[in-house]
Design a protein around this motif. Structure first.
Motif, PDB file in Angstrom:
ATOM      1  N   SER A   1      -4.684   3.577  -3.869  1.00 53.31           N
ATOM      2  CA  SER A   1      -3.598   2.882  -4.620  1.00 53.31           C
ATOM      3  C   SER A   1      -2.604   3.466  -4.022  1.00 53.31           C
ATOM      4  CB  SER A   1      -3.969   2.553  -6.105  1.00 53.31           C
ATOM      5  OG  SER A   1      -3.409   3.855  -6.762  1.00 53.31           O
ATOM      6  N   LEU A   2      -1.381   2.968  -4.190  1.00 54.19           N
ATOM      7  CA  LEU A   2      -0.355   3.346  -3.601  1.00 54.19           C
ATOM      8  C   LEU A   2       0.259   4.536  -4.392  1.00 54.19           C
ATOM      9  CD1 LEU A   2       2.248   2.822  -1.762  1.00 54.19           C
ATOM     10  CD2 LEU A   2       3.339   1.579  -3.461  1.00 54.19           C
ATOM     11  N   ILE A   3       0.020   4.397  -5.849  1.00 51.87           N
ATOM     12  CA  ILE A   3       0.588   5.683  -6.615  1.00 51.87           C
ATOM     13  C   ILE A   3      -0.212   6.993  -6.145  1.00 51.87           C
ATOM     14  CG2 ILE A   3      -1.314   5.595  -8.626  1.00 51.87           C
ATOM     15  CD1 ILE A   3       2.388   4.949  -9.221  1.00 51.87           C
ATOM     16  N   GLU A   4      -1.507   6.880  -5.551  1.00 57.29           N
ATOM     17  CA  GLU A   4      -2.370   7.947  -5.506  1.00 57.29           C
ATOM     18  C   GLU A   4      -1.930   8.644  -3.971  1.00 57.29           C
ATOM     19  OE1 GLU A   4      -6.591   6.860  -7.097  1.00 57.29           O
ATOM     20  OE2 GLU A   4      -5.713   5.641  -5.626  1.00 57.29           O
ATOM     21  N   LEU A   5      -0.941   7.798  -3.225  1.00 55.21           N
ATOM     22  CA  LEU A   5      -0.609   8.377  -1.941  1.00 55.21           C
ATOM     23  C   LEU A   5       0.488   9.625  -2.112  1.00 55.21           C
ATOM     24  CD1 LEU A   5      -1.406   6.727   0.642  1.00 55.21           C
ATOM     25  CD2 LEU A   5       0.804   5.541   0.513  1.00 55.21           C
ATOM     26  N   ASP A   6       0.097  10.546  -1.307  1.00 52.16           N
ATOM     27  CA  ASP A   6       0.981  11.515  -1.177  1.00 52.16           C
ATOM     28  C   ASP A   6       2.439  11.060  -0.686  1.00 52.16           C
ATOM     29  OD1 ASP A   6      -0.716  13.507  -1.713  1.00 52.16           O
ATOM     30  OD2 ASP A   6      -1.308  13.882   0.206  1.00 52.16           O
ATOM     31  N   LEU A   7       3.498  11.686  -1.014  1.00 48.86           N
ATOM     32  CA  LEU A   7       4.862  11.491  -0.698  1.00 48.86           C
ATOM     33  C   LEU A   7       4.950  11.445   0.826  1.00 48.86           C
ATOM     34  CD1 LEU A   7       7.391  13.137  -2.889  1.00 48.86           C
ATOM     35  CD2 LEU A   7       6.668  10.716  -3.133  1.00 48.86           C
ATOM     36  N   ARG A   8       5.514  10.488   1.236  1.00 50.85           N
ATOM     37  CA  ARG A   8       5.727  10.393   2.656  1.00 50.85           C
ATOM     38  C   ARG A   8       4.258   9.946   3.436  1.00 50.85           C
ATOM     39  NH1 ARG A   8      10.669  10.119   3.782  1.00 50.85           N
ATOM     40  NH2 ARG A   8      12.143  10.823   2.092  1.00 50.85           N
ATOM     41  N   GLU A   9       3.314  10.078   2.897  1.00 48.86           N
ATOM     42  CA  GLU A   9       2.162   9.961   3.593  1.00 48.86           C
ATOM     43  C   GLU A   9       1.863   8.288   4.181  1.00 48.86           C
ATOM     44  OE1 GLU A   9      -1.372  10.430   1.203  1.00 48.86           O
ATOM     45  OE2 GLU A   9      -2.847   9.812   2.896  1.00 48.86           O
ATOM     46  N   GLU A  10       1.588   8.103   5.441  1.00 46.59           N
ATOM     47  CA  GLU A  10       1.812   6.979   6.043  1.00 46.59           C
ATOM     48  C   GLU A  10       0.423   6.108   5.775  1.00 46.59           C
ATOM     49  OE1 GLU A  10       3.269   5.759   9.349  1.00 46.59           O
ATOM     50  OE2 GLU A  10       5.063   6.457   8.473  1.00 46.59           O
ATOM     51  N   ALA A  11       0.530   4.681   5.153  1.00 44.47           N
ATOM     52  CA  ALA A  11      -0.537   3.869   4.902  1.00 44.47           C
ATOM     53  C   ALA A  11      -0.390   2.675   5.509  1.00 44.47           C
ATOM     54  CB  ALA A  11      -0.875   4.013   3.600  1.00 44.47           C
ATOM     55  N   GLU A  12      -1.362   1.772   5.219  1.00 42.73           N
ATOM     56  CA  GLU A  12      -1.356   0.489   5.554  1.00 42.73           C
ATOM     57  C   GLU A  12      -1.729  -0.526   4.246  1.00 42.73           C
ATOM     58  OE1 GLU A  12      -3.973  -2.020   8.456  1.00 42.73           O
ATOM     59  OE2 GLU A  12      -2.717  -0.806   9.782  1.00 42.73           O
ATOM     60  N   VAL A  13      -0.966  -1.374   3.813  1.00 38.79           N
ATOM     61  CA  VAL A  13      -1.471  -2.343   2.756  1.00 38.79           C
ATOM     62  C   VAL A  13      -2.619  -3.095   3.119  1.00 38.79           C
ATOM     63  CG1 VAL A  13      -0.577  -4.299   1.506  1.00 38.79           C
ATOM     64  CG2 VAL A  13       1.138  -2.678   2.313  1.00 38.79           C
ATOM     65  N   VAL A  14      -3.323  -3.061   2.054  1.00 42.17           N
ATOM     66  CA  VAL A  14      -4.734  -3.893   2.095  1.00 42.17           C
ATOM     67  C   VAL A  14      -4.872  -4.769   1.435  1.00 42.17           C
ATOM     68  CG1 VAL A  14      -7.304  -3.502   1.982  1.00 42.17           C
ATOM     69  CG2 VAL A  14      -6.061  -1.676   2.735  1.00 42.17           C
ATOM     70  N   ALA A  15      -4.340  -4.816   0.024  1.00 37.49           N
ATOM     71  CA  ALA A  15      -4.710  -5.981  -0.717  1.00 37.49           C
ATOM     72  C   ALA A  15      -3.867  -5.587  -1.997  1.00 37.49           C
ATOM     73  CB  ALA A  15      -5.989  -6.284  -1.165  1.00 37.49           C
ATOM     74  N   PHE A  16      -3.465  -6.534  -2.867  1.00 37.47           N
ATOM     75  CA  PHE A  16      -2.759  -6.612  -4.215  1.00 37.47           C
ATOM     76  C   PHE A  16      -3.787  -6.935  -5.552  1.00 37.47           C
ATOM     77  CE2 PHE A  16       0.158  -7.951  -7.435  1.00 37.47           C
ATOM     78  CZ  PHE A  16       0.561  -6.650  -8.002  1.00 37.47           C
ATOM     79  N   ASN A  17      -4.199  -6.305  -6.030  1.00 38.86           N
ATOM     80  CA  ASN A  17      -4.974  -6.743  -7.370  1.00 38.86           C
ATOM     81  C   ASN A  17      -4.260  -7.322  -8.539  1.00 38.86           C
ATOM     82  OD1 ASN A  17      -7.525  -6.209  -6.152  1.00 38.86           O
ATOM     83  ND2 ASN A  17      -7.635  -4.058  -6.949  1.00 38.86           N
ATOM     84  N   GLY A  18      -3.470  -8.079  -8.385  1.00 40.59           N
ATOM     85  CA  GLY A  18      -2.451  -8.559  -9.644  1.00 40.59           C
ATOM     86  C   GLY A  18      -2.456 -10.073  -9.386  1.00 40.59           C
ATOM     87  N   SER A  19      -1.576 -10.835 -10.197  1.00 37.62           N
ATOM     88  CA  SER A  19      -1.457 -12.041 -10.495  1.00 37.62           C
ATOM     89  C   SER A  19      -0.915 -12.835  -9.154  1.00 37.62           C
ATOM     90  CB  SER A  19      -0.373 -12.420 -11.493  1.00 37.62           C
ATOM     91  OG  SER A  19       1.041 -11.965 -11.054  1.00 37.62           O
ATOM     92  N   SER A  20      -1.172 -13.712  -8.892  1.00 38.96           N
ATOM     93  CA  SER A  20      -0.943 -14.579  -7.652  1.00 38.96           C
ATOM     94  C   SER A  20       0.703 -14.646  -7.578  1.00 38.96           C
ATOM     95  CB  SER A  20      -1.671 -15.731  -7.410  1.00 38.96           C
ATOM     96  OG  SER A  20      -0.899 -16.614  -8.630  1.00 38.96           O
ATOM     97  N   LEU A  21       1.410 -14.788  -8.728  1.00 38.82           N
ATOM     98  CA  LEU A  21       2.650 -14.830  -8.610  1.00 38.82           C
ATOM     99  C   LEU A  21       3.427 -13.764  -8.298  1.00 38.82           C
ATOM    100  CD1 LEU A  21       5.096 -16.758  -9.930  1.00 38.82           C
ATOM    101  CD2 LEU A  21       5.290 -14.988 -11.630  1.00 38.82           C
ATOM    102  N   MET A  22       2.835 -12.665  -8.543  1.00 33.84           N
ATOM    103  CA  MET A  22       3.426 -11.094  -8.106  1.00 33.84           C
ATOM    104  C   MET A  22       3.064 -10.946  -6.776  1.00 33.84           C
ATOM    105  SD  MET A  22       5.308  -9.116  -9.388  1.00 33.84           S
ATOM    106  CE  MET A  22       6.131  -9.012 -11.019  1.00 33.84           C
ATOM    107  N   ASN A  23       1.718 -11.442  -6.256  1.00 34.76           N
ATOM    108  CA  ASN A  23       1.562 -11.224  -4.936  1.00 34.76           C
ATOM    109  C   ASN A  23       2.787 -12.280  -4.044  1.00 34.76           C
ATOM    110  OD1 ASN A  23       0.118 -10.291  -2.894  1.00 34.76           O
ATOM    111  ND2 ASN A  23      -1.678 -11.763  -3.053  1.00 34.76           N
ATOM    112  N   ARG A  24       2.942 -13.210  -4.345  1.00 35.06           N
ATOM    113  CA  ARG A  24       3.813 -14.070  -3.819  1.00 35.06           C
ATOM    114  C   ARG A  24       5.059 -13.330  -3.674  1.00 35.06           C
ATOM    115  NH1 ARG A  24       3.473 -19.005  -5.831  1.00 35.06           N
ATOM    116  NH2 ARG A  24       5.665 -18.723  -6.613  1.00 35.06           N
ATOM    117  N   ARG A  25       5.754 -12.924  -4.725  1.00 34.68           N
ATOM    118  CA  ARG A  25       7.010 -12.057  -4.619  1.00 34.68           C
ATOM    119  C   ARG A  25       6.740 -10.681  -3.736  1.00 34.68           C
ATOM    120  NH1 ARG A  25       9.115 -10.342 -10.311  1.00 34.68           N
ATOM    121  NH2 ARG A  25      10.708  -9.393  -8.952  1.00 34.68           N
ATOM    122  N   LEU A  26       5.872  -9.974  -3.894  1.00 38.20           N
ATOM    123  CA  LEU A  26       5.513  -9.124  -2.917  1.00 38.20           C
ATOM    124  C   LEU A  26       5.695  -9.346  -1.505  1.00 38.20           C
ATOM    125  CD1 LEU A  26       2.567  -7.144  -4.774  1.00 38.20           C
ATOM    126  CD2 LEU A  26       5.131  -6.080  -4.419  1.00 38.20           C
TER     127      LEU A  26
END
Ligand SMILES: Nc1nc2c(ncn2[C@@H]2O[C@H](COP(=O)(O)OP(=O)(O)O)[C@@H](O)[C@H]2O)c(=O)[nH]1
Lengths: 81, 572
Positions: free
Chosen positions: A4-29
């Motif tokens: 999850s994003l929170i587990e990422l080290d500071l400044r570690e590069e990553a790629e977004v895979v998915a969002f496990n939340g409400s569809s409304l939040m997902n749309r905002r993201l």
């Protein structure tokens, strides 16, 4: 290896895979450009459960910790690791 | 013809709006709601177009109330000018594609062109135009570059032939188009990024925020006083002779004279103490309160346009979460310090009913507006800073405790914050000016008429002896509960209608410092004014307003009574 994003080290590069939340939040993201395949990194976190600052696709945003926990990312392969 | 100006938040839409429409703006309410929007007019050869500044949105499918307004407004427009951030093309294009699919004629303003260039981004506008099927014009709203071309090409706006596809592929399409037309280098870190970093740094961020707030309030106090003194001069010079003439016409006494001019002090009109509709009634709101509201909104709007407010929201988020609202709620709170009316109205940017209720309640009860502050400073100022410190300290504790309690016991959700942090930018003064005007409008248009009506009613009641009667009825409560002299009851009730008179009535009672402190807290905690009451009703509905009123009465009794006992026990 997904994290999850929170587990990422500071400044570690990553790629977004998915969002496990409400569809409304997902749309905002998505509206803010945080969606599948985008390069993302965590720049800093506020103390006492404050929000997380991220950099995605050349701009910065802040999101709550709960949201950051639900955002699944795939860290970039690092050489020699 | 009606033209809609649409785009994501922070793309420079307001700046473009100012460039297109010049200085004349109209603030309107959106059909039956308190949602306000600005309208202006664009002169194109012989035609005059009405331009509407639609609230910024990421998506036509709304995720909050302000966005809902944006998507509803589309139906009423014949042409759309879509403002796009050239330095974040792909993201902006998602909305562009949605707008094209509405079938309305569209022209795209590729704004922030200067920023894109600075970042080394190149965009093939001809190609973009071809792919979208509508005119595309690079602009820089800050300097005005490209505005002439934009105006001339508005006529060429046309519906695109793009065909509708489902949601997911709109993003793919946006990415595809932006890859085809744009070349962007890897971003290098700049000075701005470093500044950025400091202001949201977990340790330096709060320190910086405190510094910014101190400087801001210092400026408001200083500049507000400067403007106040100027306006005071204007009143003395221009209005005093007129008022004196009217007073003379009425023979210096009588019921009408009492209502309009008030009482003469040593045979002369005194703007601070006569209490007439045309004397103190105009002087206090226009020459005392307005200068501070203006200074305050000036600072706040500059902070906003520079891009600091979202960062402040980040810094205070951890604290505000304990109150059941996220960090961005600091914006309505700050607006409320100027005048509660625009503060409460700004609460609609929050998504859930719980959040809006908490914000509305905290503003109404624990955030003192400029009029209340002017009143309390007038009352307590001479007695030194300790009294003021206790009053403000009490309000702050109330704010925290009430928020924490409401968060605990109210049903409903408090979503987390999610906010873009746009890069720091230079404000464009003309759109800044319009924004300040919009905000002052909340006070001038919504609050001022009620203030004047209040003056009229209070003066009428006063001459009829109603106030004296109410005072007597409430005297036991006021004395028993708050330890104030019985006459203070009238003042506290009048304070609902007129802040200035409340002070005027309290000042001569010869109260002790501890009594003054209790009176000040009570005056600040109960409803700021009728105007706020009215917007709260519009924003929250009857049921929530009743709930809020109940909370308010409880809080007044508990805080006022408690403070009285506490000050007595400590022998303050
Ligand atoms: N560098 C640059 N800054 C701009 C441009 N247009 C607007 N700005 C600034 O960007 C900030 C946000 O603009 P604003 O009009 O408030 O954005 P809105 O939220 O879309 O209405 C302000 O400080 C503007 O002065 C531009 O073309 N170039």
């Amino acid at each position: 290896m997904y994290k999850s994003l929170i587990e990422l080290d500071l400044r570690e590069e990553a790629e977004v895979v998915a969002f496990n939340g409400s569809s409304l939040m997902n749309r905002r993201l998505e509206g803010m450009g945080i969606r599948q395949g985008k390069k993302i990194s965590r720049i800093s976190s506020q103390y006492i459960r404050g929000p997380v600052i991220i950099s995605v696709d050349g701009h910065q945003a802040a999101m709550g910790r709960g949201m950051a926990t639900k955002l699944i990312v795939k860290p970039a392969e690092r050489n020699g690791v | 013809m009606r033209v809609l100006l649409m785009g994501n938040p922070n793309v420079g839409k307001s700046a473009i709006f100012s460039r297109l429409t010049g200085s004349h703006v109209v603030v309107s309410n959106y059909a039956g709601t308190t949602v306000e929007y600005t309208r202006g007019f664009l002169q194109l050869e012989e035609r005059e177009l009405e331009v509407i500044d639609v609230p910024g949105t990421y998506d036509l499918e709304p995720t909050n109330r302000a966005e809902a307004v944006a998507s509803e407004m589309i139906a009423g427009g014949e042409l759309i000018i879509n403002v796009v951030d050239a330095s974040h093309l792909e993201r902006s294009l998602h909305l562009t594609l949605q707008l094209l699919l509405t079938g309305k004629p569209v022209v795209v303003a590729l704004n922030m062109w200067d920023e894109a260039q600075k970042a080394g981004i190149t965009i093939d506008t001809a190609r973009l135009e071809q792919l979208l099927g509508v005119p595309v014009v690079p602009t820089c709203a800050l300097t005005g570059d490209g505005m002439v071309v934009l105006k001339s090409r508005v006529q060429e706006a046309r519906s695109s032939s793009l065909v509708s596809e489902n949601g997911a592929s709109l993003w793919q399409k946006a990415a595809e188009i932006s890859q085809k037309v744009q070349k962007a280098p890897e971003r290098a870190s700049t000075f701005r990024d470093k500044l950025d970093h400091t202001t949201v740094h977990p340790v330096l961020g709060p320190v910086f925020a405190l510094f910014v707030l101190l400087v801001s309030f210092g400026f408001v106090a200083y500049f507000g006083n400067f403007l106040h003194e100027m306006l005071e001069g204007v009143f003395e010079l221009l209005w005093l002779p007129v008022a004196a003439w009217i007073s003379g016409l009425m023979g210096g006494a009588g019921m009408l004279h009492d209502i309009l001019i008030g009482t003469l002090i040593d045979g002369e009109i005194h703007f601070e103490e006569s209490f007439g509709l045309l004397t103190t009634g105009l002087y206090i709101p226009l020459a005392v309160v307005l200068p501070y509201i203006f200074s305050f909104y000036l600072v706040l709007s500059i902070l906003e346009d520079i891009g600091y407010l979202p960062r402040l929201g980040v810094v205070v988020d951890a604290l505000m979460q304990r109150l059941g609202i996220h960090g961005l709620s600091i914006v309505p709170m700050m607006l409320g310090i100027g005048c509660n009316v625009p503060g409460v109205m700004a609460g609609r940017m929050l998504e859930t009913r719980k959040e809006r209720f908490i914000v509305g309640t905290l503003i109404a009860i624990a955030v003192p507006c400029m009029a209340q502050q002017a009143m309390v400073i007038g009352l307590l100022g001479q007695a030194g800073l300790s009294g003021l410190a206790i009053v403000y300290g009490t309000l702050f504790v109330l704010w925290m405790v009430m928020g924490a309690i409401m968060n605990r016991f109210l049903k409903g959700e408090s979503p987390e914050m999610l906010i873009d942090l746009p890069p720091y930018r230079m404000p464009y003064w003309e759109s800044l000016w319009k924004k300040i005007y919009m905000r002052m409008n909340g006070f001038i248009r919504s609050a001022l008429p009620y203030v004047l009506l209040g003056v009229f009613i209070v003066n009428l009641f006063y001459t009829l002896g109603v106030i004296g009667y109410i005072s007597q009825v409430f005297a036991p409560v006021i004395t028993g509960l708050f330890g104030l002299p019985g006459e203070a009851g009238g003042a506290l009730i009048v304070g609902f209608l007129r802040k200035d008179v409340a002070v005027g009535m309290l000042a001569p009672l010869g109260m002790e410092l501890n009594q003054l402190i209790v009176a000040s807290v009570v005056l600040m905690v109960y409803f700021p004014c009728i105007a706020t009451f009215v917007v709260l009703f519009k924003e929250l509905g009857v049921r929530d307003l009743l709930k809020l009123t109940l909370i308010m009465i409880l809080v007044v009794v508990i805080t006022g009574g408690g403070l009285h006992l506490l000050l007595q026990a400590t022998g303050f």
